[in-house]
Scaffold this motif. Structure first.
Motif, PDB file in Angstrom:
ATOM      1  N   ILE A   1       0.854  -1.178   0.000  1.00  0.00           N
ATOM      2  CA  ILE A   1       0.000   0.000   0.000  1.00  0.00           C
ATOM      3  C   ILE A   1       0.896   1.236   0.000  1.00  0.00           C
ATOM      4  N   VAL A   2       0.548   2.238  -0.809  1.00  0.00           N
ATOM      5  CA  VAL A   2       1.240   3.519  -0.782  1.00  0.00           C
ATOM      6  C   VAL A   2       0.214   4.635  -0.620  1.00  0.00           C
ATOM      7  N   TRP A   3       0.628   5.721   0.028  1.00  0.00           N
ATOM      8  CA  TRP A   3      -0.273   6.849   0.242  1.00  0.00           C
ATOM      9  C   TRP A   3       0.537   8.111   0.506  1.00  0.00           C
ATOM     10  N   VAL A   4      -0.149   9.249   0.461  1.00  0.00           N
ATOM     11  CA  VAL A   4       0.450  10.535   0.798  1.00  0.00           C
ATOM     12  C   VAL A   4       0.010  10.905   2.207  1.00  0.00           C
ATOM     13  N   ASP A   5       0.964  11.345   3.031  1.00  0.00           N
ATOM     14  CA  ASP A   5       0.737  11.575   4.449  1.00  0.00           C
ATOM     15  C   ASP A   5       1.403  12.896   4.842  1.00  0.00           C
ATOM     16  N   SER A   6       0.651  13.773   5.485  1.00  0.00           N
ATOM     17  CA  SER A   6       1.184  15.086   5.894  1.00  0.00           C
ATOM     18  C   SER A   6       1.486  15.145   7.387  1.00  0.00           C
ATOM     19  N   ARG A   7       1.871  14.029   7.980  1.00  0.00           N
ATOM     20  CA  ARG A   7       2.078  13.984   9.427  1.00  0.00           C
ATOM     21  C   ARG A   7       3.180  14.933   9.891  1.00  0.00           C
ATOM     22  N   ASN A   8       4.149  15.239   9.008  1.00  0.00           N
ATOM     23  CA  ASN A   8       5.245  16.136   9.375  1.00  0.00           C
ATOM     24  C   ASN A   8       5.081  17.532   8.784  1.00  0.00           C
ATOM     25  N   GLY A   9       3.897  17.849   8.311  1.00  0.00           N
ATOM     26  CA  GLY A   9       3.631  19.173   7.773  1.00  0.00           C
ATOM     27  C   GLY A   9       3.584  19.213   6.267  1.00  0.00           C
ATOM     28  N   ASN A  10       4.507  18.508   5.609  1.00  0.00           N
ATOM     29  CA  ASN A  10       4.539  18.474   4.153  1.00  0.00           C
ATOM     30  C   ASN A  10       4.034  17.117   3.655  1.00  0.00           C
ATOM     31  N   PRO A  11       3.344  17.077   2.525  1.00  0.00           N
ATOM     32  CA  PRO A  11       2.863  15.791   1.991  1.00  0.00           C
ATOM     33  C   PRO A  11       4.029  14.918   1.527  1.00  0.00           C
ATOM     34  N   ASN A  12       4.216  13.763   2.177  1.00  0.00           N
ATOM     35  CA  ASN A  12       5.243  12.796   1.819  1.00  0.00           C
ATOM     36  C   ASN A  12       4.596  11.456   1.485  1.00  0.00           C
ATOM     37  N   VAL A  13       5.296  10.631   0.693  1.00  0.00           N
ATOM     38  CA  VAL A  13       4.801   9.318   0.315  1.00  0.00           C
ATOM     39  C   VAL A  13       5.310   8.272   1.307  1.00  0.00           C
ATOM     40  N   TYR A  14       4.396   7.433   1.764  1.00  0.00           N
ATOM     41  CA  TYR A  14       4.711   6.318   2.664  1.00  0.00           C
ATOM     42  C   TYR A  14       4.217   5.020   2.035  1.00  0.00           C
ATOM     43  N   ALA A  15       4.787   3.913   2.514  1.00  0.00           N
ATOM     44  CA  ALA A  15       4.374   2.592   2.044  1.00  0.00           C
ATOM     45  C   ALA A  15       4.242   1.659   3.242  1.00  0.00           C
ATOM     46  N   GLN A  16       3.383   0.652   3.094  1.00  0.00           N
ATOM     47  CA  GLN A  16       3.191  -0.341   4.144  1.00  0.00           C
ATOM     48  C   GLN A  16       2.895  -1.691   3.511  1.00  0.00           C
ATOM     49  N   LEU A  17       3.417  -2.737   4.138  1.00  0.00           N
ATOM     50  CA  LEU A  17       3.121  -4.109   3.734  1.00  0.00           C
ATOM     51  C   LEU A  17       2.368  -4.774   4.875  1.00  0.00           C
ATOM     52  N   LEU A  18       1.182  -5.293   4.579  1.00  0.00           N
ATOM     53  CA  LEU A  18       0.344  -5.942   5.573  1.00  0.00           C
ATOM     54  C   LEU A  18       0.343  -7.452   5.352  1.00  0.00           C
ATOM     55  N   SER A  19       0.457  -8.182   6.441  1.00  0.00           N
ATOM     56  CA  SER A  19       0.385  -9.640   6.361  1.00  0.00           C
ATOM     57  C   SER A  19      -1.061 -10.072   6.165  1.00  0.00           C
ATOM     58  N   PRO A  20      -1.306 -11.352   5.837  1.00  0.00           N
ATOM     59  CA  PRO A  20      -2.690 -11.831   5.694  1.00  0.00           C
ATOM     60  C   PRO A  20      -3.528 -11.645   6.955  1.00  0.00           C
TER      61      PRO A  20
END
Length: 217
Positions: A1-20
């Motif tokens: 999964i990828v998304w844009v996240d503004s947790r630090n003030g500026n929009p940055n791209v994050y990724a996450q891998l989820l198990s079953p």
């Protein structure tokens, strides 16, 4: 999964891998694509190919003092490790005098990136494709700046590319305002070696039509 996240003030791209079972495998906060703090990132894309995740996004770069433009970046992640450096690599690697062109990624098919480019000097809008080598370099047969899907050079407005893989490479289609200044769809078949396989200018998907909309591949 990828998304844009503004947790630090500026929009940055994050990724996450989820198990079953829903376990977060890339940390509770996800994996940030860059350690650097760009002013803005947008339009993330992700694919799974070659036993790894390929990621794409548009990053806002300061080309001249207080003069910012979006360019296309990429990253490859395998076993939770970034393979293309902590900040990824610039996919739309333009010449220094072309960095004022704005590039926004629209599709990522396996290891092939598709983006829309606005040529600042001429206001032309074009569609580009580039395959990335496993190590993040440009493969033989491809230009550092990518391949323009159509070679027409007159006043150009091409928008909203969509793409899909083929056994030979990638099929790309886009809205095109050539000839009569009415948007119709054109397509191109591009090999993995970086060659246009159809008419160099692209192929009209249908004759005698006006204002084509809502494509699907």
């Amino acid at each position: 999964i990828v998304w844009v996240d503004s947790r630090n003030g500026n929009p940055n791209v994050y990724a996450q891998l989820l198990s079953p079972t829903g376990e977060r495998l890339w940390g509770d906060n996800g994996m940030k694509m860059t350690l650097a703090e760009p002013l803005s990132q947008k339009a993330p894309k992700i694919s799974y190919f070659n036993d790894s995740f390929y990621i794409a996004w548009a990053g806002w770069d300061e080309v001249n003092p207080n003069d910012y433009y979006f360019h296309v970046y990429g990253q490859r992640i395998q076993n939770g490790n970034k393979l293309w450096g902590e900040d990824g690599v610039m996919v739309s690697a333009l010449e220094p005098n072309e960095l004022v062109d704005e590039c926004t990624v629209f599709a990522l098919i396996d290891d092939m990136y598709v983006w829309h480019r606005v040529h600042t000097a001429t206001s032309a809008q074009t569609i580009w494709v580039k395959r990335m080598a496993p190590d993040g370099s440009t493969p033989a047969g491809w230009s550092e700046s990518g391949l323009q899907a159509s070679n027409i050079s007159d006043w150009i407005v091409q928008l909203l590319p969509v793409a899909e893989r083929t056994p030979e490479g990638i099929f790309v289609m886009w809205k095109d305002m050539r000839d009569d200044y009415i948007f119709n769809y054109y397509g191109q078949h591009i090999s993995r070696d970086g060659e246009r396989m159809w008419d160099e200018a692209g192929v009209s998907l249908a004759d005698r039509v006006r204002e084509q909309e809502h494509p699907a591949i």
